[in-house]
Design a protein around this motif. Structure first.
Motif: not given
Length: 125
Positions: A17-23, A69-78, A93-103
């Motif tokens: 399924c689509c992941q709309d949030l990076p964190h 893609d600066s929308t990922m910066l808060p997730a990467i920072g946390s 959290a890394v898995t959710q970030l990778l799912n966001y990258c794929a979506s």
């Protein structure tokens, strides 16, 4: 596509399924008498191989996030606050970030000409 290349590099499966949030989104509690902080992370620590995987994902995606893609910066920072001792919660959290990258594989930066006035400076010297 950038997202598919990144996921094959990290051997991460395409999400179903689509992941709309990076964190993870923390739901705000309005009008609360006391504001509590998040509970401490007490999940088990990761093995050395998973620790290296987290570090590799963060370094690769940090470069991509700063460039495109600066929308990922808060997730990467946390996630990057725990580089020495990543836990299972960090891996989620890394898995959710990778799912966001794929979506969202086709992030672009678009610059447009604007009709703003040119800045003029006057001096009394």
């Amino acid at each position: 596509m950038i997202g598919k290349e990144r996921n094959t590099h990290f051997q991460h499966p395409i999400p179903s399924c689509c992941q709309d949030l990076p964190h993870k989104h923390d739901i705000p509690k309005y009008n609360a008498k006391v504001e509590y902080t998040n509970s401490p992370n007490i999940s088990p620590a990761l093995h050395l191989a998973n620790k290296k995987c987290v570090q590799e994902v963060l370094s690769t995606l940090l470069y991509y996030a700063q460039a495109i893609d600066s929308t990922m910066l808060p997730a990467i920072g946390s996630i990057a606050t725990q580089p020495a001792n990543p836990t299972r919660k960090t891996m989620e959290a890394v898995t959710q970030l990778l799912n966001y990258c794929a979506s969202c594989p086709n992030a672009t930066v678009r610059y447009q000409k604007s009709d703003m006035m040119i800045l003029h400076a006057d001096s009394n010297a």
